[in-house]
Design an enzyme around this catalytic site. Structure first.
Site, PDB file in Angstrom:
ATOM      1  CB  THR A  40      -0.915   0.041   1.248  1.00 27.98           C
ATOM      2  OG1 THR A  40      -0.102   0.056   2.429  1.00 27.98           O
ATOM      3  CG2 THR A  40      -1.833  -1.178   1.279  1.00 27.98           C
ATOM      4  CB  CYS A  44       0.212   1.769  10.361  1.00 28.87           C
ATOM      5  SG  CYS A  44      -0.619   1.733   8.762  1.00 28.87           S
ATOM      6  CB  CYS A  48      -2.828   0.649  12.310  1.00 27.52           C
ATOM      7  SG  CYS A  48      -3.882   1.290  10.975  1.00 27.52           S
ATOM      8  NE  ARG A  73      -0.612   7.441   0.572  1.00 27.44           N
ATOM      9  CZ  ARG A  73      -0.624   6.464  -0.313  1.00 27.44           C
ATOM     10  NH1 ARG A  73       0.481   6.148  -0.953  1.00 27.44           N
ATOM     11  NH2 ARG A  73      -1.757   5.814  -0.566  1.00 27.44           N
ATOM     12  CB  CYS A  75      -1.773   5.101   8.360  1.00 28.93           C
ATOM     13  SG  CYS A  75      -3.456   4.497   8.594  1.00 28.93           S
ATOM     14  CB  CYS A  78      -3.430   4.410  12.894  1.00 31.74           C
ATOM     15  SG  CYS A  78      -1.857   4.314  11.988  1.00 31.74           S
ATOM     16  CG  ASP A 449      16.954  13.565  48.895  1.00 33.00           C
ATOM     17  OD1 ASP A 449      17.075  14.782  48.987  1.00 33.00           O
ATOM     18  OD2 ASP A 449      15.895  12.951  49.111  1.00 33.00           O
TER      19      ASP A 449
END
Length: 489
Positions: A40, A44, A48, A73, A75, A78, A449
């Site tokens: 695709t 993601c 997702c 690129r 999604c 999501c 401390d």
């Protein structure tokens, strides 16, 4: 560093483990690696909700910038960039982690790659080689991914003209801005804005003195919001910080911010699955830096399950870990401020802020009465003697901070500690406290401390510094979190 931590560092390289997390839609891994689907061209977050792709079609990357550099690129379902940051940058103290902290603070947008390399003490070529090897992308690609995320926030959350968004997000031209948005989100800036308006997401108000925005800061559950907000509330300086309470405890925390291009005011409110962050900025170019500082202040990128695995294995800690899950180590918004505050008692700190602090523009519009910027090191170096009853040490340290000792998230811990110990009045405890809060160092046990030692004695762990240090080896690499539990005890 333990073998387990090394394995966690390289989680994105373990394809079997990553794919199991994706198949389970395990949100605990969001931000720890990126899943890219070759069929695709989309990357993601692990959780997702889309159908799980076949394993042979999936590739894993450590950062969104690496996925973008390989042609993928984001999604749009999501929103993989809108997740908690990688806890790697908290755990690691190497060059790549320090560079990522500075990139998230907007250093490349302000000073370019040369400025980033200079702050880290490396050449541009060395820096590029290390980042490409470790993170799959060079400094320009990492900064580009950071700019794209900042631009999406401004597009969706503000009413700024898109031309102004481009420059506020750090792009050098509108053309570069348009091309990057198209490549990363597969849409145009105007389409992104139209979609956000349909979803009713815009929550920004333009005022004569700046812009007000309301953002959601995600975190990994569990999150001990009460603990971190109470820690900040107990140390709050009137005017610089403000706290609201009800019968159940602290309900909100606000403070002023001194940022690269102007001032800001922030108000933080913890919700079930996010922290609401109401911001007023005089210059929107400071948005990404302000958000990064809020995330570090509340330690929102921590991995609470990794902490629980180690500390919960200690029988003395197990009841506390069960009772207070998701404890955080509070950070800071300004390194110089923390150093100077660590040297002063609350009364002196408040007097210094009241006498030398600058009022934020148009105090009447400030959030919940937060009105004053903490004075800079230069201001304290020049006028601190007028306010403090014993100014010598504090003024000397302020001069050193003004003249070259740099306290920021990109520093090497050992080098910074050595520089701090060379300053008058800085004890080992103070230096370690600064490392823990400024750098987010996860493995600092403040054995010097007294309050922490009292907590250790109450749990039957140790009643002296040497024994506590020896016992603390079992808590590595999460000694800072162990210290927070001891303070609570």
């Amino acid at each position: 560093m333990t073998e387990q931590t090394l394995a966690e560092r390289a989680v994105w390289r373990d394809t079997e483990r990553c794919y199991r997390a994706v198949a389970a839609r395990d949100s605990r891994f969001d931000g720890q690696f990126i899943m890219a689907v070759r069929t695709t061209g989309i990357y993601c977050r692990p959780s997702c909700p889309a159908s799980t792709p076949k394993q042979q079609n999936v590739r894993f990357y450590p950062t969104s910038a690496a996925a973008q550099s390989n042609g993928f690129r984001a999604c749009r379902r999501c929103l993989p960039d809108a997740v908690p940051g990688s806890p790697d940058w908290d755990i690691r103290a190497d060059l790549a982690a320090r560079a990522m902290r500075l990139i998230s603070d907007g250093t490349v947008e302000r000073d370019g790659v040369p400025g980033l390399a200079r702050r880290l003490g490396y050449s541009e070529r060395q820096l590029g080689r290390v980042l490409t090897s470790e993170l799959g992308a060079g400094p320009l690609a990492l900064a580009r991914a950071h700019r794209a995320h900042s631009a999406r926030l401004l597009i969706e959350m503000s009413g700024l003209p898109l031309t102004d968004v481009a420059f506020a997000a750090g792009f050098s031209s509108v053309r570069q801005f348009n091309e990057t948005i198209r490549e990363v989100f597969a849409t145009t800036p105007s389409q992104l804005r139209a979609a956000s308006l349909r979803r009713g997401r815009r929550k920004a108000e333009e005022t004569p003195t700046g812009t007000k925005l309301s953002l959601r800061l995600p975190f990994r559950k569990p999150f001990d919001a009460d603990g971190v907000l109470n820690f900040l509330a107990d140390r709050a300086i009137p005017g610089v910080e403000h706290v609201t309470r009800d019968d159940s405890g602290v309900t909100g925390y606000g403070r002023t911010l001194r940022l690269a291009h102007g001032s800001g005011v922030v108000w933080l409110t913890a919700k079930d699955d996010h922290v609401r962050c109401d911001l007023r900025l005089t210059d929107l170019r400071d948005l990404s830096s302000a958000v990064a500082r809020m995330r570090r202040l509340l330690d929102l990128d921590a991995d609470p399950e990794a902490v629980t695995r180690v500390l919960g294995a200690d029988p003395a800690f197990a009841p506390l870990v069960e009772a207070i899950p998701g404890i955080r180590v509070p950070g800071t918004v300004d390194g110089d401020e923390l150093v100077l505050r660590a040297m002063l008692d609350p009364v002196a700190t408040a007097a210094l802020a009241d006498a030398l602090g600058e009022r934020v523009p148009n105090c009447a519009e400030s959030l919940e009465g937060v009105t004053t910027l903490f004075p800079t090191a230069a201001q304290i170096a020049e006028r601190g003697a007028e306010v403090l009853s014993e100014p010598d040490r504090v003024v000397a340290v302020a001069r050193a901070l003004t003249n070259g000792v740099s306290v920021h998230v990109g520093r090497d811990a050992d080098e910074l500690r050595a520089e701090l110990l060379d300053l008058p009045g800085i004890e080992p405890w103070t230096a370690d406290y600064v490392l823990m809060r400024v750098l987010g160092a996860p493995d600092v046990l403040l054995t010097g401390d007294p309050a922490l030692r009292r907590g250790a004695a109450a749990l039957g762990i140790a009643d002296d510094e040497k024994t506590l240090a020896e016992r603390g080896r079992a808590w590595q690499p999460w000694s800072s979190y162990a210290g927070m539990y001891l303070w609570r005890a």
